[in-house]
Design an enzyme around this catalytic site. Structure first.
Site, PDB file in Angstrom:
ATOM      1  N   LYS A   1      -3.883  -1.275  -4.693  1.00 36.22           N
ATOM      2  CA  LYS A   1      -4.517  -0.137  -4.017  1.00 36.22           C
ATOM      3  C   LYS A   1      -5.710   0.383  -4.791  1.00 36.22           C
ATOM      4  O   LYS A   1      -6.669   0.867  -4.196  1.00 36.22           O
ATOM      5  CB  LYS A   1      -3.492   0.973  -3.772  1.00 36.22           C
ATOM      6  CG  LYS A   1      -2.504   0.602  -2.676  1.00 36.22           C
ATOM      7  CD  LYS A   1      -2.013   1.802  -1.893  1.00 36.22           C
ATOM      8  CE  LYS A   1      -1.121   1.345  -0.755  1.00 36.22           C
ATOM      9  NZ  LYS A   1      -0.318   2.417  -0.186  1.00 36.22           N
TER      10      LYS A   1
ATOM     11  N   LYS B   1       2.535 -12.212   6.630  1.00 30.39           N
ATOM     12  CA  LYS B   1       3.425 -11.372   7.443  1.00 30.39           C
ATOM     13  C   LYS B   1       2.633 -10.489   8.409  1.00 30.39           C
ATOM     14  O   LYS B   1       1.491 -10.127   8.139  1.00 30.39           O
ATOM     15  CB  LYS B   1       4.357 -10.542   6.554  1.00 30.39           C
ATOM     16  CG  LYS B   1       3.768  -9.300   5.986  1.00 30.39           C
ATOM     17  CD  LYS B   1       4.861  -8.344   5.487  1.00 30.39           C
ATOM     18  CE  LYS B   1       4.195  -7.002   5.222  1.00 30.39           C
ATOM     19  NZ  LYS B   1       5.027  -5.869   5.143  1.00 30.39           N
TER      20      LYS B   1
ATOM     21  N   LYS C   1       0.756  -3.779   9.751  1.00 27.07           N
ATOM     22  CA  LYS C   1       0.009  -2.801  10.534  1.00 27.07           C
ATOM     23  C   LYS C   1      -1.412  -2.611  10.006  1.00 27.07           C
ATOM     24  O   LYS C   1      -2.264  -2.103  10.713  1.00 27.07           O
ATOM     25  CB  LYS C   1       0.755  -1.477  10.660  1.00 27.07           C
ATOM     26  CG  LYS C   1       1.208  -0.787   9.391  1.00 27.07           C
ATOM     27  CD  LYS C   1       1.914   0.523   9.775  1.00 27.07           C
ATOM     28  CE  LYS C   1       3.079   0.877   8.901  1.00 27.07           C
ATOM     29  NZ  LYS C   1       2.802   1.096   7.479  1.00 27.07           N
TER      30      LYS C   1
HETATM   31  P1  ATP Z   1       0.995  -2.056   5.639  1.00 26.52           P
HETATM   32  O1  ATP Z   1       0.248  -3.073   6.456  1.00 26.52           O
HETATM   33  O2  ATP Z   1       0.393  -0.656   5.717  1.00 26.52           O
HETATM   34  O3  ATP Z   1       1.332  -2.507   4.260  1.00 26.52           O
HETATM   35  P2  ATP Z   1       3.442  -2.847   6.861  1.00 26.52           P
HETATM   36  O4  ATP Z   1       3.264  -3.141   8.312  1.00 26.52           O
HETATM   37  O5  ATP Z   1       3.490  -4.017   5.952  1.00 26.52           O
HETATM   38  O6  ATP Z   1       2.365  -1.827   6.374  1.00 26.52           O
HETATM   39  P3  ATP Z   1       5.315  -1.008   5.655  1.00 26.52           P
HETATM   40  O7  ATP Z   1       4.921   0.398   5.969  1.00 26.52           O
HETATM   41  O8  ATP Z   1       5.021  -1.537   4.297  1.00 26.52           O
HETATM   42  O9  ATP Z   1       4.755  -1.998   6.770  1.00 26.52           O
HETATM   43  O10 ATP Z   1       6.849  -1.200   5.907  1.00 26.52           O
HETATM   44  C1  ATP Z   1       7.667  -0.401   6.711  1.00 26.52           C
HETATM   45  C2  ATP Z   1       8.936  -1.175   6.948  1.00 26.52           C
HETATM   46  O11 ATP Z   1       8.710  -2.245   7.890  1.00 26.52           O
HETATM   47  C3  ATP Z   1       9.515  -1.818   5.705  1.00 26.52           C
HETATM   48  O12 ATP Z   1      10.926  -1.631   5.680  1.00 26.52           O
HETATM   49  C4  ATP Z   1       9.182  -3.285   5.868  1.00 26.52           C
HETATM   50  O13 ATP Z   1      10.149  -4.112   5.303  1.00 26.52           O
HETATM   51  C5  ATP Z   1       9.163  -3.481   7.366  1.00 26.52           C
HETATM   52  N1  ATP Z   1       8.211  -4.526   7.748  1.00 26.52           N
HETATM   53  C6  ATP Z   1       6.881  -4.434   7.692  1.00 26.52           C
HETATM   54  N2  ATP Z   1       6.294  -5.554   8.140  1.00 26.52           N
HETATM   55  C7  ATP Z   1       7.302  -6.401   8.469  1.00 26.52           C
HETATM   56  C8  ATP Z   1       7.345  -7.746   8.978  1.00 26.52           C
HETATM   57  N3  ATP Z   1       6.258  -8.414   9.252  1.00 26.52           N
HETATM   58  N4  ATP Z   1       8.549  -8.295   9.200  1.00 26.52           N
HETATM   59  C9  ATP Z   1       9.671  -7.619   8.953  1.00 26.52           C
HETATM   60  N5  ATP Z   1       9.696  -6.351   8.464  1.00 26.52           N
HETATM   61  C10 ATP Z   1       8.531  -5.748   8.218  1.00 26.52           C
END
Ligand code: ATP
Ligand code: LTN
Length: 345
Positions: A126, A208, A211
């Site tokens: 970050k 993965k 968002k």
């Molecule tokens: P960012 O893109 O802002 O890092 P993110 O979409 O990766 O966000 P997080 O806010 O880090 O999501 O995670 C929120 C929850 O969603 C966590 O428990 C994480 O394990 C789950 N999660 C996020 N992306 C995935 C994915 N692609 N598959 C399964 N679980 C996910």
């Protein structure tokens, strides 16, 4: 210490173990967040006492537009409920409404070494991304996260693999504190969901679904309408052998099989059998329709809840009170242990 020790509060009376998790209100939630987190959370509500927090205090470690943050935080809290989390059983609230997070966070700062924080990979990532705003909050982010977890004597913390390092430091801080002051904090365990642990990007199935992905076609957003969902699945990147087979060397199709399986409750073998005579076009359409069918009730409920301001406001108020009640119990114990003067009643 257990939270139900000697207190006549209904929330913990049945001696359930507790769960804490939180999400940041940054970006729009994806199908990955739903299948990998929210959907699993719903299944835990009978077995555990769950606290699900919108971690708005963590969000300001990067610069936010205030009106936008407020709006997203409300939408996220509403989405928790729309996804099926029962607000009578689960404590759903904003982190900023429970001052114990910040108060315990400060105390824990004094039990965390800079050397430990220097090792955090999220801080490194970050600060590279926000080079103009490397603030102390970004640096101590894991300490606030430890406070979130330890405040509720959480036994189990559902997190994605990227948060494992933060959970480790929370455990280390708790162990250190306990070794000085006795049994104050429960040592939390991570919980990684059984299935659907990792939904992959539709445009790059080696990455993965996330968002914060800049390409909107890579992710299914929970609020995408049916046509959009179907269009995104049609465009999903796959290999070209046209066989619906679950294999490590077919990451795109493997991901679609997993998504379809989770959306319909079917096993991998059942999905393969169902599409044994189909090509990618038909399969992708079926995945799109299944996902749209999965999301429609959630979207309908979200719209209803957004219109029912009084109901959601009621939950925000009562659940913050509940969370505050438990948070204060831990906080007072910790304050006493470290030597803060007793309050005069
Ligand atoms: P960012 O893109 O802002 O890092 P993110 O979409 O990766 O966000 P997080 O806010 O880090 O999501 O995670 C929120 C929850 O969603 C966590 O428990 C994480 O394990 C789950 N999660 C996020 N992306 C995935 C994915 N692609 N598959 C399964 N679980 C996910
Ligand atoms: N850092 C987490 C969000 C988060 C969290 C928590 C998760 C803040 N506090 C406590 C579990 C427990 C994230 O960015 N996904």
């Amino acid at each position: 210490m257990r939270l139900d020790e000697g207190i006549g509060c209904e929330l913990m009376l049945d001696g359930k173990k507790s769960i804490f998790s939180g999400m940041q209100a940054t970006g729009t939630l994806t199908l990955g967040n739903y299948l990998g987190a929210l959907k699993n959370w719903v299944e835990l509500e009978d077995e555990y006492q769950c606290f699900y927090c919108v971690v708005d205090m963590h969000s300001i470690t990067v610069r936010q537009d205030p009106a936008e943050l407020r709006k997203r935080a409300r939408a996220l809290l509403t989405l928790y409920i729309a996804a099926g989390l029962n607000p009578e059983k689960n404590c759903i609230y904003y982190q900023s409404h429970v001052s114990g997070h910040a108060e315990l966070g400060w105390i824990l700062n004094c039990f965390t070494y800079m050397g430990e924080l220097n090792r955090m990979t999220q801080f490194k990532d970050k600060s590279a991304k926000h080079a103009d705003n490397i603030n102390a909050g970004l640096y101590t982010y894991p300490v606030l996260m430890a406070a979130d977890i330890l405040l509720f004597q959480s036994d189990v913390v559902p997190v994605g693999s990227d948060q494992k390092q933060h959970l480790e430091i929370a455990r280390d801080i708790a162990t250190r504190f306990n070794s000085i002051y006795g049994d104050v904090f429960t040592i939390p365990e991570p919980y990684i969901g059984k299935q659907g642990a990792r939904i992959m990007s539709l445009q790059d199935p080696d990455k993965k679904m996330s968002k914060s992905d800049e390409n909107p076609n890579a992710s299914i957003y929970l609020m995408d309408d049916k046509d959009t969902v179907i269009r995104k699945f049609k465009r999903a990147v796959t290999d070209s052998d046209n066989q619906i087979r679950y294999s490590e060397d077919k990451p795109g199709i493997k991901n679609l099989i997993e998504i379809y399986g989770l959306a319909t409750g079917k096993s991998v073998a059942e999905v393969e059998a169902e599409f044994i005579n189909s090509g990618y076009g038909d399969f992708k359409l079926a995945v799109g329709e299944a996902v749209a069918d999965l999301l429609t009730p959630l979207q309908t409920r979200f719209d209803e809840l957004q219109k029912d301001k009084a109901y959601v406001d009621g939950i925000i108020k009562s659940n913050a009170e509940k969370a505050n009640y438990y948070a204060t119990k831990t906080l007072r114990k910790v304050q006493k242990k470290v030597g803060f003067p007793e309050r005069i009643r």
